[in-house]
Design a protein around this motif. Structure first.
Motif, PDB file in Angstrom:
ATOM      1  N   ILE A  23      -8.329  18.664 -14.245  1.00 18.73           N
ATOM      2  CA  ILE A  23      -8.929  17.999 -15.404  1.00 18.73           C
ATOM      3  C   ILE A  23      -8.867  18.925 -16.606  1.00 18.73           C
ATOM      4  CG2 ILE A  23     -11.106  17.148 -16.367  1.00 18.73           C
ATOM      5  CD1 ILE A  23     -11.737  16.128 -13.484  1.00 18.73           C
ATOM      6  N   ARG A  28      -4.509  13.518 -15.385  1.00 12.02           N
ATOM      7  CA  ARG A  28      -5.301  12.375 -14.926  1.00 12.02           C
ATOM      8  C   ARG A  28      -5.605  12.623 -13.457  1.00 12.02           C
ATOM      9  NH1 ARG A  28      -2.999   6.859 -12.942  1.00 12.02           N
ATOM     10  NH2 ARG A  28      -4.917   5.692 -12.629  1.00 12.02           N
ATOM     11  N   GLU A  41     -17.009  14.626 -12.796  1.00 12.59           N
ATOM     12  CA  GLU A  41     -16.978  14.119 -14.165  1.00 12.59           C
ATOM     13  C   GLU A  41     -15.587  14.316 -14.755  1.00 12.59           C
ATOM     14  OE1 GLU A  41     -19.140  14.874 -18.444  1.00 12.59           O
ATOM     15  OE2 GLU A  41     -20.200  15.469 -16.628  1.00 12.59           O
ATOM     16  N   GLY A  42     -15.066  13.264 -15.341  1.00 12.88           N
ATOM     17  CA  GLY A  42     -13.735  13.324 -15.938  1.00 12.88           C
ATOM     18  C   GLY A  42     -12.641  12.809 -15.026  1.00 12.88           C
ATOM     19  N   GLN A  44     -11.311   9.783 -12.164  1.00 15.12           N
ATOM     20  CA  GLN A  44     -11.518   8.423 -11.661  1.00 15.12           C
ATOM     21  C   GLN A  44     -11.910   8.555 -10.198  1.00 15.12           C
ATOM     22  OE1 GLN A  44      -8.046   5.933 -11.961  1.00 15.12           O
ATOM     23  NE2 GLN A  44      -8.924   4.329 -10.697  1.00 15.12           N
TER      24      GLN A  44
END
Length: 96
Positions: A23, A28, A41-42, A44
Protein backbone atom coordinates in the motif's frame (compact mmCIF):
# COMPACT_ATOMS: atom_id res chain seq x y z
CA UNK A 1 3.68 1.06 -12.50
CA UNK A 2 0.80 0.35 -10.11
CA UNK A 3 0.25 -3.36 -9.55
CA UNK A 4 -2.63 -5.33 -8.10
CA UNK A 5 -1.48 -7.55 -5.24
CA UNK A 6 -3.69 -10.28 -3.76
CA UNK A 7 -2.73 -11.51 -0.29
CA UNK A 8 -4.47 -14.36 1.49
CA UNK A 9 -4.00 -14.22 5.24
CA UNK A 10 -3.17 -10.54 5.03
CA UNK A 11 -4.80 -9.57 8.31
CA UNK A 12 -1.97 -10.76 10.60
CA UNK A 13 1.77 -11.30 10.71
CA UNK A 14 3.81 -11.31 7.51
CA UNK A 15 0.73 -11.03 5.32
CA UNK A 16 -0.34 -7.82 7.06
CA UNK A 17 3.21 -6.41 6.89
CA UNK A 18 3.35 -7.21 3.17
CA UNK A 19 -0.04 -5.57 2.59
CA UNK A 20 1.05 -2.40 4.39
CA UNK A 21 4.32 -2.28 2.45
CA UNK A 22 2.56 -2.68 -0.91
CA UNK A 23 0.00 0.00 0.00
CA UNK A 24 2.88 2.34 0.87
CA UNK A 25 4.33 1.67 -2.61
CA UNK A 26 1.04 2.74 -4.16
CA UNK A 27 -0.14 -0.68 -5.29
CA UNK A 28 -3.76 -1.82 -5.25
CA UNK A 29 -3.97 -4.42 -2.48
CA UNK A 30 -6.70 -7.02 -2.05
CA UNK A 31 -6.61 -8.89 1.25
CA UNK A 32 -8.50 -12.17 1.61
CA UNK A 33 -9.34 -13.22 5.14
CA UNK A 34 -12.03 -14.49 7.46
CA UNK A 35 -12.26 -11.58 9.92
CA UNK A 36 -13.36 -8.24 8.46
CA UNK A 37 -12.58 -6.60 11.80
CA UNK A 38 -8.87 -7.07 11.06
CA UNK A 39 -9.00 -5.50 7.59
CA UNK A 40 -5.96 -3.44 6.59
CA UNK A 41 -6.71 0.25 6.02
CA UNK A 42 -6.18 1.16 2.39
CA UNK A 43 -6.75 -2.39 1.11
CA UNK A 44 -9.83 -3.96 -0.39
CA UNK A 45 -11.02 -6.77 1.89
CA UNK A 46 -12.71 -9.94 0.65
CA UNK A 47 -14.11 -12.28 3.26
CA UNK A 48 -13.66 -15.90 2.25
CA UNK A 49 -12.79 -19.36 3.50
CA UNK A 50 -10.16 -20.48 1.01
CA UNK A 51 -10.35 -24.09 2.16
CA UNK A 52 -13.56 -24.26 0.10
CA UNK A 53 -13.08 -24.57 -3.66
CA UNK A 54 -16.39 -22.81 -4.25
CA UNK A 55 -15.12 -19.82 -2.26
CA UNK A 56 -11.86 -19.77 -4.21
CA UNK A 57 -13.79 -19.69 -7.49
CA UNK A 58 -16.09 -16.95 -6.15
CA UNK A 59 -13.16 -14.80 -4.99
CA UNK A 60 -11.29 -15.33 -8.28
CA UNK A 61 -14.36 -14.11 -10.12
CA UNK A 62 -14.67 -11.04 -7.89
CA UNK A 63 -11.01 -10.15 -8.35
CA UNK A 64 -10.91 -10.61 -12.11
CA UNK A 65 -14.41 -9.35 -12.77
CA UNK A 66 -15.08 -12.41 -14.91
CA UNK A 67 -18.04 -14.71 -14.67
CA UNK A 68 -16.42 -17.28 -16.95
CA UNK A 69 -16.15 -20.68 -15.26
CA UNK A 70 -12.80 -21.81 -13.92
CA UNK A 71 -11.48 -25.35 -14.08
CA UNK A 72 -10.30 -26.48 -10.70
CA UNK A 73 -8.98 -29.53 -8.95
CA UNK A 74 -10.34 -30.05 -5.45
CA UNK A 75 -7.55 -32.56 -4.76
CA UNK A 76 -4.84 -29.96 -5.35
CA UNK A 77 -2.74 -32.44 -7.33
CA UNK A 78 -2.56 -30.56 -10.64
CA UNK A 79 -0.07 -27.67 -10.70
CA UNK A 80 -2.08 -25.69 -13.27
CA UNK A 81 -5.51 -26.51 -11.85
CA UNK A 82 -6.89 -22.99 -12.20
CA UNK A 83 -6.82 -22.59 -15.97
CA UNK A 84 -9.86 -20.80 -17.30
CA UNK A 85 -11.87 -22.78 -19.82
CA UNK A 86 -15.13 -21.81 -21.51
CA UNK A 87 -16.38 -25.37 -21.82
CA UNK A 88 -16.23 -26.23 -18.11
CA UNK A 89 -19.20 -25.79 -15.84
CA UNK A 90 -18.09 -24.44 -12.45
CA UNK A 91 -21.08 -25.86 -10.62
CA UNK A 92 -20.41 -29.46 -11.63
CA UNK A 93 -16.60 -29.43 -11.57
CA UNK A 94 -15.77 -27.27 -8.57
CA UNK A 95 -17.23 -28.95 -5.54
CA UNK A 96 -15.97 -29.14 -2.00
Amino acid sequence: MRKTVVISGGTDGMGRATALERIARGDRVIVIGSNPGKAVEGAQFLQADLSSVKEVVRVAGEITGRSTPWRCSPTGRKPNAWRRRKDWNTRSRCTT
